[in-house]
Scaffold this motif. Structure first.
Motif, PDB file in Angstrom:
ATOM      1  N   GLU A   4      -0.727   8.169  -4.216  1.00 34.88           N
ATOM      2  CA  GLU A   4      -1.835   7.383  -3.700  1.00 34.88           C
ATOM      3  C   GLU A   4      -1.388   5.930  -3.564  1.00 34.88           C
ATOM      4  O   GLU A   4      -0.856   5.345  -4.494  1.00 34.88           O
ATOM      5  N   TYR A   5      -1.605   5.362  -2.406  1.00 38.18           N
ATOM      6  CA  TYR A   5      -1.252   3.979  -2.139  1.00 38.18           C
ATOM      7  C   TYR A   5      -2.532   3.180  -1.912  1.00 38.18           C
ATOM      8  O   TYR A   5      -3.502   3.687  -1.355  1.00 38.18           O
ATOM      9  N   THR A   6      -2.486   1.933  -2.340  1.00 34.88           N
ATOM     10  CA  THR A   6      -3.643   1.075  -2.109  1.00 34.88           C
ATOM     11  C   THR A   6      -3.201  -0.161  -1.344  1.00 34.88           C
ATOM     12  O   THR A   6      -2.026  -0.539  -1.345  1.00 34.88           O
ATOM     13  N   ASP A   7      -4.163  -0.799  -0.708  1.00 33.45           N
ATOM     14  CA  ASP A   7      -3.893  -2.035   0.034  1.00 33.45           C
ATOM     15  C   ASP A   7      -4.050  -3.257  -0.858  1.00 33.45           C
ATOM     16  O   ASP A   7      -3.801  -4.378  -0.439  1.00 33.45           O
ATOM     17  N   GLU A   8      -4.464  -3.092  -2.088  1.00 29.12           N
ATOM     18  CA  GLU A   8      -4.711  -4.216  -2.979  1.00 29.12           C
ATOM     19  C   GLU A   8      -3.396  -4.771  -3.515  1.00 29.12           C
ATOM     20  O   GLU A   8      -2.520  -4.032  -3.929  1.00 29.12           O
ATOM     21  N   GLU A   9      -3.288  -6.101  -3.463  1.00 32.98           N
ATOM     22  CA  GLU A   9      -2.101  -6.753  -3.995  1.00 32.98           C
ATOM     23  C   GLU A   9      -2.412  -7.240  -5.399  1.00 32.98           C
ATOM     24  O   GLU A   9      -3.543  -7.630  -5.687  1.00 32.98           O
TER      25      GLU A   9
END
Length: 63
Positions: A4-9
């Motif tokens: 699972e990848y997220t766009d949150e840095e």
């Protein structure tokens, strides 16, 4: 296997200038130089001449 990848840095720490303090200038007392101290001092010209001679002797040891 599923990733699972997220766009949150991740939160980056920030740096800021220290807070400026106004009106905290303190008066410095000027030091009084005695005649004895002045007698032991050398002029800027004499100091420059001695430094120049040392540099010359370093690069011209045969002189």
């Amino acid at each position: 296997m599923v990733r699972e990848y997220t766009d949150e840095e991740p939160e980056t720490p920030s740096v800021s200038e220290p807070a400026a303090e106004f009106g905290t200038v303190t008066k410095r007392r000027m030091r009084v130089i005695t005649d004895e101290e002045i007698a032991r001092c050398m002029t800027l010209e004499e100091s420059e001449r001695l430094i120049t001679e040392k540099i010359y002797r370093f690069y011209h040891p045969e002189a």
